[in-house]
Write a protein that holds these residues in place. Structure first.
Motif, PDB file in Angstrom:
ATOM      1  N   ASN A   1       2.769  -8.340 -31.252  1.00 17.31           N
ATOM      2  CA  ASN A   1       3.599  -9.149 -30.441  1.00 17.31           C
ATOM      3  C   ASN A   1       4.241  -8.657 -29.492  1.00 17.31           C
ATOM      4  OD1 ASN A   1       5.679 -10.981 -32.020  1.00 17.31           O
ATOM      5  ND2 ASN A   1       6.749  -9.053 -32.159  1.00 17.31           N
TER       6      ASN A   1
ATOM      7  N   ARG B   1       5.294 -11.931 -34.245  1.00 15.24           N
ATOM      8  CA  ARG B   1       5.878 -12.092 -35.242  1.00 15.24           C
ATOM      9  C   ARG B   1       6.657 -13.465 -35.817  1.00 15.24           C
ATOM     10  NH1 ARG B   1       9.001  -8.215 -37.676  1.00 15.24           N
ATOM     11  NH2 ARG B   1       8.902  -6.737 -35.570  1.00 15.24           N
TER      12      ARG B   1
ATOM     13  N   TYR C   1       3.478 -12.567 -39.808  1.00 13.93           N
ATOM     14  CA  TYR C   1       2.807 -12.120 -38.533  1.00 13.93           C
ATOM     15  C   TYR C   1       2.301 -13.878 -38.201  1.00 13.93           C
ATOM     16  CZ  TYR C   1       4.462  -8.336 -36.429  1.00 13.93           C
ATOM     17  OH  TYR C   1       5.694  -7.081 -36.292  1.00 13.93           O
TER      18      TYR C   1
END
Length: 281
Positions: A147, A180, A268
């Motif tokens: 992320n 994310r 994700y």
């Protein structure tokens, strides 16, 4: 991304043990500020947060298989953090260079490489926006995981960084970048929280504040300590559009490592962006 915060350029991030957000942390939306977020105290606890064994189990061989099926040999890990993916790739025989903008993270990654398999990581402190200045050579693949791309708050910075990734690749190279599922977070439909990334059993990672320009997450540890990260909430289709804008010819998106998913379900997304044109199946 190695510059200090524009309002406090005298601070040495190597010396920091506590995060600095000032009096109005929700107004901190600066790409360079992450150097004051990944302070020594948080870096010391980062491996506790992700839990290497549980994270490896959750990911399986997804990234290894994506790279191996494309004949990848040389990999640039541009957000190595504490070295988890770099070490896994070295274990699998990939020639890997490990880059990060945080000197604290690089120091921990180097130690982890020695402790997990006796690897001497080739580490480089690099700013994504000037990646070709800091890292030399071409790579078959660039990976930007954990992320990490959401630390870029400016669209100009995002486009510049992706263009740098693109330029580092061979003519048929591949970029693997994750994020994310901020669509679900922003729209209030967050999915099953299967925790593929933050796997520490006694550690929590949860949103503290979310709006269209800021996702501020709180990380709480068993000893009572807590830390925060301020990130930009990238929407999936927006990032896919940026990848195509900078020249990637085909972008496949996976939800929690699966090709088939409903948009609201994954925690994700992983985008696999290919530089060389390939016909649709």
């Amino acid at each position: 991304m190695t510059n200090a915060n524009a309002t406090d350029r005298t601070i040495d991030p190597l010396a920091l043990r506590h995060q600095i957000f000032g009096d109005e942390p929700l107004r901190v939306r600066d790409t360079d500020h992450y150097t004051q977020e990944y302070v020594g105290g948080l870096v010391d606890k980062w491996d506790e947060l992700i839990d290497w064994d549980r994270r490896a189990e959750g990911e399986g061989r997804f990234f290894v298989d994506q790279l191996r099926t494309r004949g990848v040999r040389r990999v640039l890990d541009v957000a190595t953090g504490t070295g988890f993916h770099s070490v896994r790739l070295l274990d699998e025989g990939f020639e890997t260079v490990s880059a990060d903008g945080s000197p604290q993270m690089l120091a921990r990654a180097f130690r982890n490489g020695l402790e997990h398999g006796g690897h001497v990581l080739r580490t480089v402190r690099a700013d994504w926006r000037w990646l070709n200045r800091d890292v030399h050579g071409e790579f078959d693949a660039v990976i930007c995981l954990g992320n990490s791309f959401t630390h870029l708050f400016s669209e100009h910075d995002r486009r510049k960084a992706l263009a740098e990734f693109y330029a580092m690749l061979t003519h048929d190279g591949v970029l693997i970048i994750d994020q994310r599922n901020y669509d679900a977070v922003l729209d209030g439909t967050a999915g099953g929280n299967r925790t593929y990334y933050y796997c520490g059993a006694r550690v929590t990672a949860e949103p503290h504040h979310v709006d269209e320009g800021l996702a501020r997450y709180r990380y709480a540890f068993p000893d009572g300590s807590e830390y925060f990260l301020n990130m930009f909430p990238l929407r999936k289709d927006y990032l896919r559009g940026l990848l195509r804008d900078v020249g990637f010819q085909r972008v496949d998106t996976f939800g929690d490592f699966q090709a088939d998913y409903s948009d609201g379900e994954p925690d994700y997304f992983v985008h696999v962006a290919e530089k060389q044109y390939l016909p649709e199946d």
